[in-house]
Scaffold this motif. Structure first.
Motif, short mmCIF file in Angstrom:
data_model
loop_
_atom_site.label_atom_id
_atom_site.label_comp_id
_atom_site.label_asym_id
_atom_site.label_seq_id
_atom_site.Cartn_x
_atom_site.Cartn_y
_atom_site.Cartn_z
N GLU A 39 2.35 1.73 -3.61
CA GLU A 39 1.32 2.17 -4.56
C GLU A 39 0.93 3.62 -4.29
O GLU A 39 0.78 4.42 -5.24
N SER A 40 0.76 3.96 -3.02
CA SER A 40 0.38 5.33 -2.69
C SER A 40 1.46 6.33 -3.09
O SER A 40 1.15 7.42 -3.59
N ASN A 74 0.83 -1.22 0.00
CA ASN A 74 0.00 0.00 0.00
C ASN A 74 0.86 1.26 0.00
O ASN A 74 0.53 2.25 -0.67
N ALA A 75 1.97 1.24 0.76
CA ALA A 75 2.84 2.41 0.81
C ALA A 75 3.48 2.69 -0.55
O ALA A 75 3.56 3.84 -0.99
N PHE A 89 1.39 6.96 -6.96
CA PHE A 89 0.29 7.86 -7.36
C PHE A 89 0.55 9.28 -6.86
O PHE A 89 0.27 10.25 -7.57
N GLU A 90 1.10 9.41 -5.66
CA GLU A 90 1.37 10.72 -5.10
C GLU A 90 2.46 11.45 -5.89
O GLU A 90 2.36 12.66 -6.14
N SER A 104 4.83 1.30 -11.64
CA SER A 104 3.42 0.96 -11.75
C SER A 104 3.22 -0.32 -12.56
O SER A 104 2.41 -1.18 -12.19
#
Length: 730
Positions: free
Chosen positions: A479-480, A476-477, A483-484, A514
């Motif tokens: 992927e976030s 999750n970290a 996107f950030e 990605s």
């Protein structure tokens, strides 16, 4: 407590005023997710003795229970799920079988639950699942009629618990005042129609089907707890499965046979205590406690109970206990085992004891003491403890009264002696405890080896859970952050803070990351994901740091300006104080004031120069005026000011040393003489004035100027000027 008892308690606590000495009967029909039960409960007001006082409280008693272990809403939902899966496979939208994909079946199970709830209020509804399998959507219209056809055999079993509950209670539907629905499964219209046709009365829906059991259980817990006080409501639950005791007994010929005794029969109420007596056992023996007389249950129901043995009890010291009380007049009443089934329905062995009745003849009674023949103990106590009167008249009267009372006491004792003694034999009960040891059989205690294996298994599960949490957190970290980073590069302040090469490198790295996440991210371990995140943060670190510096610099400069202004105000204040103070009373030295002025000026010059250089520098280069430098300058200036402030706090003015009395007197005389006219010498006098008489000084005064002896001398300070007086006072 049982769920139906908790529901019945929740129903009763809000209607306690409606109950009286006449029993009222209701039926609770509870269909949950996995099982269904029907219970018959009676409500009435009973009188109980609590702490020596007679009280009237409402009481609920469970009279009969019927149940079906596998009938519930879960089975309906599973059938609807399988129906949806079969319909999807018939559409031939994909080559894969949806029933072989656990994730797809989980989606269908969730949709089946939603669909079942909607069909309870609507005649038809659409089942919809996006991306069921192979990114193929699923949509199907389902009618209530189709759903009821899937569960026809389940609806036929609705009446089973009702008939079983009536049979065990020994009642009929004619005495039932209400049939109350409980549980989410009773919301299905087909269940209500079937149940209504069986009971023959309207169904009541005046209970919260989801929360009734919880509220009842909480009320009972508060009643049992010492920290809460609630209105008393007595509950009497019932035993669903008979409990019996099995033991070996010797018979003629030296053989033994197995004997069974029922301890708690079917539908016995609890909490309750029972005593089981063993009369023929003379030595140590064992007995087993377990379920028995289960012939009324179907075979599959007996198998659902598991082990029928509950516990094994071993008694020791039986022969010794029997030998302690033997002889004439002694009758053994056997070995008594005391059992208790508590409010929770848990069976406990309280204690085991050998009970003996011993007959004692009248002659063997203990002889009376000599004082007892003089009369009752209260009379003697009154006579001996009366206070003596000081007056002779009262004392004489008291003696007469005491004498008469003594005569009465003796007369009463004589009459008692003439009465015939009661020589009837008396029977006393003696109890000798017997040691007992319980061995649970329903759930065997784990051996040390099994405990170690179980602990190792739990440790493995904990490790797997920790690895799973770490993997999910790292995924999750990462992927976030990807996107950030993409979103930030689209902002103006981040674009201006990065060079073209840096922006291209970050964009390329995010695209590659990605794609890698889509292909290998779910299967990668946590360490790999964490390393990928570190690489990406290292690439973007400089750009992000520049933006942070540009965003926080205005606030830091404002804080620096505030510190400089405060320092200048403080500097001007102490400078004025020092100029108007004497050297002895000055708080600060010239060096300290000069040093503060120098630091303030250097800080102002540095600020002006640094701001100018920073404004001339492009935003995509490393800043020269950093937050760290600003904070360091503020710290230096703050340290200088705090040093002077602390010095002012602890400074004390100098106090002149005190003068002695002689010094004060001498200073006063000198001041007085300085005000008198000086007398010239003879050489200084003009001619013709040399024959003038000189002034002689003598200890004794002359006749003309001598003051009377009785007159007090004048004050030494008389004639001194005002300044001299002030000096003397100091």
């Amino acid at each position: 407590m049982n769920d139906y008892t908790a529901v019945a308690l929740n129903y009763g606590i809000f209607r306690r005023k409606d109950f009286n000495e006449t029993a009222q009967y209701i039926m609770l029909y509870d269909m949950g997710a996995s099982s269904t039960s029907a219970s018959i409960v009676s409500y009435q007001v009973v009188k109980t003795k609590e702490k020596g006082f007679l009280e009237t409280n409402p009481q609920l008693s469970v009279l009969g229970v019927g149940y079906d272990r596998t009938l519930g809403g879960l089975e309906m939902q599973l059938r609807l799920r399988d129906y949806l899966a079969a319909k999807f496979n018939e559409m031939k939208k994909t080559k894969n079988d949806v029933t072989q994909n656990p994730r797809s079946m989980a989606k269908l199970f969730k949709e089946a639950g939603r669909l079942k709830n909607v069909l309870s209020a609507n005649a038809d509804h659409y089942a919809q699942v996006e991306g069921l399998i192979d990114e193929v959507d699923f949509k199907l219209q389902v009618t209530r009629e189709e759903f009821e056809k899937l569960c026809t055999d389940l609806f036929d079993r609705v009446g089973g618990p009702v008939h079983q509950a009536l049979k065990t209670a020994g009642l009929s539907m004619d005495v039932m005042s209400q049939v109350i629905l409980v549980g989410a499964g009773t919301r299905v219209p087909a269940v209500q129609e079937k149940l209504s046709s069986i009971v023959g009365i309207d169904l009541s829906k005046n209970l919260n089907t989801d929360e009734a059991a919880v509220f009842g259980a909480v009320y009972k817990a508060a009643d049992l707890s010492a920290g809460f006080k609630v209105k008393k409501f007595i509950t009497k639950d019932t035993v669903l499965f008979p409990i019996q005791v099995t033991f070996e007994r010797e018979v003629e010929g030296g053989t033994t046979r197995q004997t069974k005794r029922t301890l708690f029969g079917l539908m016995n109420s609890y909490p309750q205590k029972k005593i089981l007596t063993f009369n023929k056992n003379l030595t140590d023996f064992d007995f087993n406690v377990g379920y028995g007389e289960l012939d009324y249950l179907p075979r599959q129901e007996v198998g659902a109970l598991g082990s029928l043995n509950i516990t094994k009890v071993s008694l020791s010291g039986v022969a010794e206990a029997l030998g302690k009380h033997q002889g004439p007049g002694v009758e053994s009443k056997g070995i008594k085992a005391h059992f208790q089934m508590d409010d929770s329905g848990i069976l406990n062995l309280v204690n085991v004891e050998h009970v003996v009745e011993k007959t004692i003849a009248g002659e063997e009674e203990p002889e009376e003491s000599p004082l007892s023949k003089l009369g009752p103990e209260e009379t003697l106590k009154e006579t001996l403890e009366k206070p003596e009167e000081k007056e002779e008249g009262k004392e004489g009267e008291k003696k007469d009264e005491t004498g008469s009372e003594g005569n009465k006491t003796r007369d009463g004792a004589d009459k008692d002696d003439k009465k015939p003694k009661d020589n009837k034999p008396k029977i006393i009960t003696l109890k000798e405890p017997i040691q007992s040891q319980e061995e649970p059989l329903a759930v065997q205690s784990m051996s040390e080896k099994h405990l170690e294996q179980a602990q190792a298994k739990i440790d493995r599960y904990n490790l797997n859970d920790e690895l799973k949490r770490r993997h999910e957190g790292a995924l999750n970290a990462l992927e976030s952050f990807v996107f950030e980073a993409r979103a930030k590069l689209d902002l103006k302040e981040y674009k201006s803070a990065a060079t073209q090469e840096e922006a291209d490198a970050i964009t390329k790295s995010c695209s590659e990351m990605s794609d890698w996440l889509d292909e290998n991210g779910f299967g990668a371990d946590a360490e790999t994901l964490e390393n990928k995140l570190k690489e990406l943060k290292k690439l973007t670190g400089k750009v992000w740091e520049r933006v942070k510096e540009h965003q926080e610099r205005p606030d830091a400069l404002a804080a620096l300006n505030s510190v400089i202004n405060g320092s200048l105000t403080f500097f001007n204040t102490i400078k004025n104080m020092t100029q108007h103070a004497s050297a002895d009373n000055a708080i600060f030295t010239e060096v300290e004031i000069t040093s503060l002025e120098k630091v303030i000026k250097e800080t102002e010059d540095w600020r002006a120069k640094a701001v100018t250089e920073q404004n001339e520098q492009p935003l995509n280069q490393s800043p020269k005026l950093t937050i760290k430098l600003i904070m360091e300058k503020m710290a230096i200036l703050d340290r200088e000011v705090k040093y002077l402030v602390n010095k002012a706090k602890i400074w004390k003015p100098k106090v002149p040393p005190p003068t002695t009395e002689e010094e004060t007197k001498e200073k006063t005389i000198n001041a007085t003489q300085s005000n008198k006219t000086d007398i010239p010498s003879e050489s200084e006098l003009p001619e013709g004035l040399g024959d003038a008489p000189t002034v002689e000084t003598s200890d004794a005064p002359s006749d003309a100027s001598a003051a009377p002896a009785s007159e007090e001398p004048k004050d030494a300070t008389e004639g001194a000027d005002e300044d001299s007086l002030k000096h003397t006072e100091l």
